[in-house]
Write a protein that holds these residues in place. Structure first.
Motif, PDB file in Angstrom:
ATOM      1  N   THR A  60       3.731   3.844  11.064  1.00 52.85           N
ATOM      2  CA  THR A  60       2.329   4.194  11.312  1.00 52.85           C
ATOM      3  C   THR A  60       1.443   3.783  10.139  1.00 52.85           C
ATOM      4  O   THR A  60       0.365   3.207  10.319  1.00 52.85           O
ATOM      5  CB  THR A  60       2.191   5.706  11.559  1.00 52.85           C
ATOM      6  OG1 THR A  60       3.015   6.082  12.663  1.00 52.85           O
ATOM      7  CG2 THR A  60       0.752   6.088  11.842  1.00 52.85           C
ATOM      8  N   PHE A  61       1.908   4.089   8.926  1.00 51.12           N
ATOM      9  CA  PHE A  61       1.147   3.734   7.724  1.00 51.12           C
ATOM     10  C   PHE A  61       0.943   2.225   7.639  1.00 51.12           C
ATOM     11  O   PHE A  61      -0.157   1.745   7.374  1.00 51.12           O
ATOM     12  CB  PHE A  61       1.886   4.239   6.482  1.00 51.12           C
ATOM     13  CG  PHE A  61       1.168   3.964   5.185  1.00 51.12           C
ATOM     14  CD1 PHE A  61       0.309   4.900   4.646  1.00 51.12           C
ATOM     15  CD2 PHE A  61       1.347   2.761   4.508  1.00 51.12           C
ATOM     16  CE1 PHE A  61      -0.371   4.651   3.461  1.00 51.12           C
ATOM     17  CE2 PHE A  61       0.678   2.495   3.329  1.00 51.12           C
ATOM     18  CZ  PHE A  61      -0.179   3.443   2.801  1.00 51.12           C
ATOM     19  N   PHE A  62       2.018   1.482   7.884  1.00 51.77           N
ATOM     20  CA  PHE A  62       1.952   0.026   7.791  1.00 51.77           C
ATOM     21  C   PHE A  62       0.980  -0.535   8.826  1.00 51.77           C
ATOM     22  O   PHE A  62       0.210  -1.449   8.539  1.00 51.77           O
ATOM     23  CB  PHE A  62       3.348  -0.563   7.995  1.00 51.77           C
ATOM     24  CG  PHE A  62       3.420  -2.049   7.769  1.00 51.77           C
ATOM     25  CD1 PHE A  62       3.566  -2.556   6.490  1.00 51.77           C
ATOM     26  CD2 PHE A  62       3.331  -2.934   8.829  1.00 51.77           C
ATOM     27  CE1 PHE A  62       3.624  -3.923   6.270  1.00 51.77           C
ATOM     28  CE2 PHE A  62       3.388  -4.304   8.619  1.00 51.77           C
ATOM     29  CZ  PHE A  62       3.536  -4.794   7.335  1.00 51.77           C
ATOM     30  N   HIS A  63       1.028   0.048  10.017  1.00 43.39           N
ATOM     31  CA  HIS A  63       0.135  -0.420  11.096  1.00 43.39           C
ATOM     32  C   HIS A  63      -1.332  -0.204  10.738  1.00 43.39           C
ATOM     33  O   HIS A  63      -2.188  -1.054  11.018  1.00 43.39           O
ATOM     34  CB  HIS A  63       0.476   0.318  12.392  1.00 43.39           C
ATOM     35  CG  HIS A  63      -0.429  -0.034  13.533  1.00 43.39           C
ATOM     36  ND1 HIS A  63      -0.380  -1.249  14.182  1.00 43.39           N
ATOM     37  CD2 HIS A  63      -1.432   0.660  14.131  1.00 43.39           C
ATOM     38  CE1 HIS A  63      -1.303  -1.293  15.127  1.00 43.39           C
ATOM     39  NE2 HIS A  63      -1.955  -0.141  15.119  1.00 43.39           N
ATOM     40  N   LEU A  64      -1.630   0.922  10.089  1.00 42.82           N
ATOM     41  CA  LEU A  64      -3.016   1.243   9.743  1.00 42.82           C
ATOM     42  C   LEU A  64      -3.462   0.598   8.434  1.00 42.82           C
ATOM     43  O   LEU A  64      -4.662   0.399   8.213  1.00 42.82           O
ATOM     44  CB  LEU A  64      -3.197   2.762   9.636  1.00 42.82           C
ATOM     45  CG  LEU A  64      -2.985   3.566  10.926  1.00 42.82           C
ATOM     46  CD1 LEU A  64      -3.049   5.058  10.632  1.00 42.82           C
ATOM     47  CD2 LEU A  64      -4.028   3.194  11.970  1.00 42.82           C
ATOM     48  N   ARG A  86       0.810  -1.221   0.000  1.00 37.65           N
ATOM     49  CA  ARG A  86       0.000   0.000   0.000  1.00 37.65           C
ATOM     50  C   ARG A  86       0.846   1.274   0.000  1.00 37.65           C
ATOM     51  O   ARG A  86       0.372   2.334  -0.390  1.00 37.65           O
ATOM     52  CB  ARG A  86      -0.926   0.023   1.222  1.00 37.65           C
ATOM     53  CG  ARG A  86      -1.765  -1.237   1.434  1.00 37.65           C
ATOM     54  CD  ARG A  86      -2.636  -1.555   0.260  1.00 37.65           C
ATOM     55  NE  ARG A  86      -3.628  -2.585   0.588  1.00 37.65           N
ATOM     56  CZ  ARG A  86      -4.012  -3.539  -0.242  1.00 37.65           C
ATOM     57  NH1 ARG A  86      -3.457  -3.606  -1.443  1.00 37.65           N
ATOM     58  NH2 ARG A  86      -4.924  -4.419   0.111  1.00 37.65           N
ATOM     59  N   GLU A  87       2.088   1.174   0.448  1.00 36.85           N
ATOM     60  CA  GLU A  87       2.966   2.348   0.469  1.00 36.85           C
ATOM     61  C   GLU A  87       3.178   2.943  -0.918  1.00 36.85           C
ATOM     62  O   GLU A  87       3.531   4.116  -1.064  1.00 36.85           O
ATOM     63  CB  GLU A  87       4.346   1.995   1.053  1.00 36.85           C
ATOM     64  CG  GLU A  87       4.326   1.538   2.494  1.00 36.85           C
ATOM     65  CD  GLU A  87       4.260   0.040   2.614  1.00 36.85           C
ATOM     66  OE1 GLU A  87       4.968  -0.505   3.466  1.00 36.85           O
ATOM     67  OE2 GLU A  87       3.511  -0.601   1.847  1.00 36.85           O
ATOM     68  N   LEU A  88       2.963   2.124  -1.940  1.00 36.43           N
ATOM     69  CA  LEU A  88       3.156   2.599  -3.307  1.00 36.43           C
ATOM     70  C   LEU A  88       2.225   3.757  -3.650  1.00 36.43           C
ATOM     71  O   LEU A  88       2.564   4.603  -4.485  1.00 36.43           O
ATOM     72  CB  LEU A  88       2.936   1.459  -4.306  1.00 36.43           C
ATOM     73  CG  LEU A  88       3.935   0.299  -4.263  1.00 36.43           C
ATOM     74  CD1 LEU A  88       3.579  -0.736  -5.319  1.00 36.43           C
ATOM     75  CD2 LEU A  88       5.358   0.795  -4.460  1.00 36.43           C
ATOM     76  N   LEU A  89       1.056   3.812  -3.010  1.00 35.20           N
ATOM     77  CA  LEU A  89       0.082   4.857  -3.340  1.00 35.20           C
ATOM     78  C   LEU A  89       0.562   6.254  -2.930  1.00 35.20           C
ATOM     79  O   LEU A  89       0.590   7.168  -3.763  1.00 35.20           O
ATOM     80  CB  LEU A  89      -1.276   4.528  -2.721  1.00 35.20           C
ATOM     81  CG  LEU A  89      -1.945   3.264  -3.275  1.00 35.20           C
ATOM     82  CD1 LEU A  89      -3.205   2.928  -2.493  1.00 35.20           C
ATOM     83  CD2 LEU A  89      -2.259   3.428  -4.758  1.00 35.20           C
TER      84      LEU A  89
END
Length: 307
Positions: free
Chosen positions: A295-299, A123-126
């Motif tokens: 934080t992003f990965f956790h959510l 999802r980090e790609l977005l």
């Protein structure tokens, strides 16, 4: 009679492991670099879909801003800054990358809800694709700056040019970190995207894009605490790095009331001092990025349920 046994509540994640492991995850992101390039290409196409001028709008944006501020600062407020277009564009280039990326990044996950809920990918790609889209605009707007530098013959070559890659690294790392945060928060709290617009409006005037950084330093010379607070703004440090690298002259010769004299434009600090400031900022941006990534990965494991 059987005793009831209460079990602790179990949190079920929909698509991601419970903990971020940076190195394996980084290898996964590198393996998905072709997907990242396709996401950037898609964002650029959507942005200029059905427009006659297409990507040329990215080049017209700084020209229009330059025309407005030149009218205000050369006719109304009588700004004595020599080669004002080069000064303005050198800071505006960095600011536009940051502002464009953050505006796109806030909606990057929400706007790709169909993709997030149906297909697995990092999802980090977005949010990173939003940074890539802003970099495309940055490259096009850089052409406008190079044209003005050539026309005004104001290019300054020296140690100052070494600040450019350092400032660029800080800009990309800081922008990517904030994109991670705001994109994840916007999935849960849709007010985030509106708050970003207000924050950018205020942030612009706290950054020496239009006005002189020398003016700020001179005014805050006897107020070291306020000076430190001003320098705590990462965008101020980054923009000063871009200006010192591309504009170059700290006190160029200009005309004040028709009389040629030196005009204080850039912050009166050495290239070495500014380089150390950017190195410290780069270290801080790396830490900030890791925290934002975590934080992003956790959510992100709950994105599919919340969209």
């Amino acid at each position: 009679m059987t005793a009831a046994v209460s079990s602790p509540e179990v949190s079920v994640r929909t698509s991601e492991p419970p903990r971020l492991r940076p190195l394996p995850r980084l290898r996964e992101l590198l393996a998905a670099r072709e997907l990242l390039a396709n996401l950037v290409r898609k964002e650029v196409k959507v942005k200029y879909k059905s427009s006659v001028l297409g990507a040329a709008w990215s080049m017209l944006n700084p020209i229009l801003i330059l025309a407005v501020f030149s009218l205000v600062f050369t006719i109304v407020l009588k700004n004595p800054t020599p080669h004002f277009p080069v000064y303005l564009l050198s800071g505006l280039l960095a600011w536009n990358l940051f502002a464009t990326s953050l505006s796109l990044g806030a909606r990057s996950v929400v706007d790709n809800a169909n993709l997030v809920t149906k297909v697995y990918f990092p999802r980090e790609l977005l949010p990173l694709a939003s940074v890539g889209t802003a970099v495309v605009d940055f490259a096009l707007q850089g052409i406008v700056l190079l044209v003005f530098i050539a026309l005004s013959r104001s290019f300054v070559a020296g140690w100052n040019l070494l600040l450019l890659p350092l400032a660029m690294f800080c800009l990309l790392a800081f922008t990517a970190a904030l994109n991670m945060w705001v994109s994840a928060l916007n999935v849960r709290y849709r007010d985030t995207q509106h708050l970003i617009n207000l924050a950018l409006l205020t942030w612009f005037w706290l950054t020496p894009v239009v006005y002189s950084s020398a003016l700020v330093f001179n005014r805050l010379n006897h107020h070291p605490i306020f000076k430190l607070l001003y320098l705590a703004n990462p965008l101020a440090d980054i923009v000063m790095g871009f200006q010192r690298a591309l504009y170059g002259n700290v006190s160029p010769v200009g005309k004040v009331n028709g009389v040629p004299q030196h005009v204080a434009v850039l912050a009166p600090v050495s290239v070495g001092w500014l380089a150390l400031l950017l190195v410290a900022l780069a270290a801080g941006c790396i830490v900030l990025f890791l925290l934002a990534w975590r934080t992003f990965f956790h959510l992100s494991g709950d994105f599919a349920e919340e969209l």
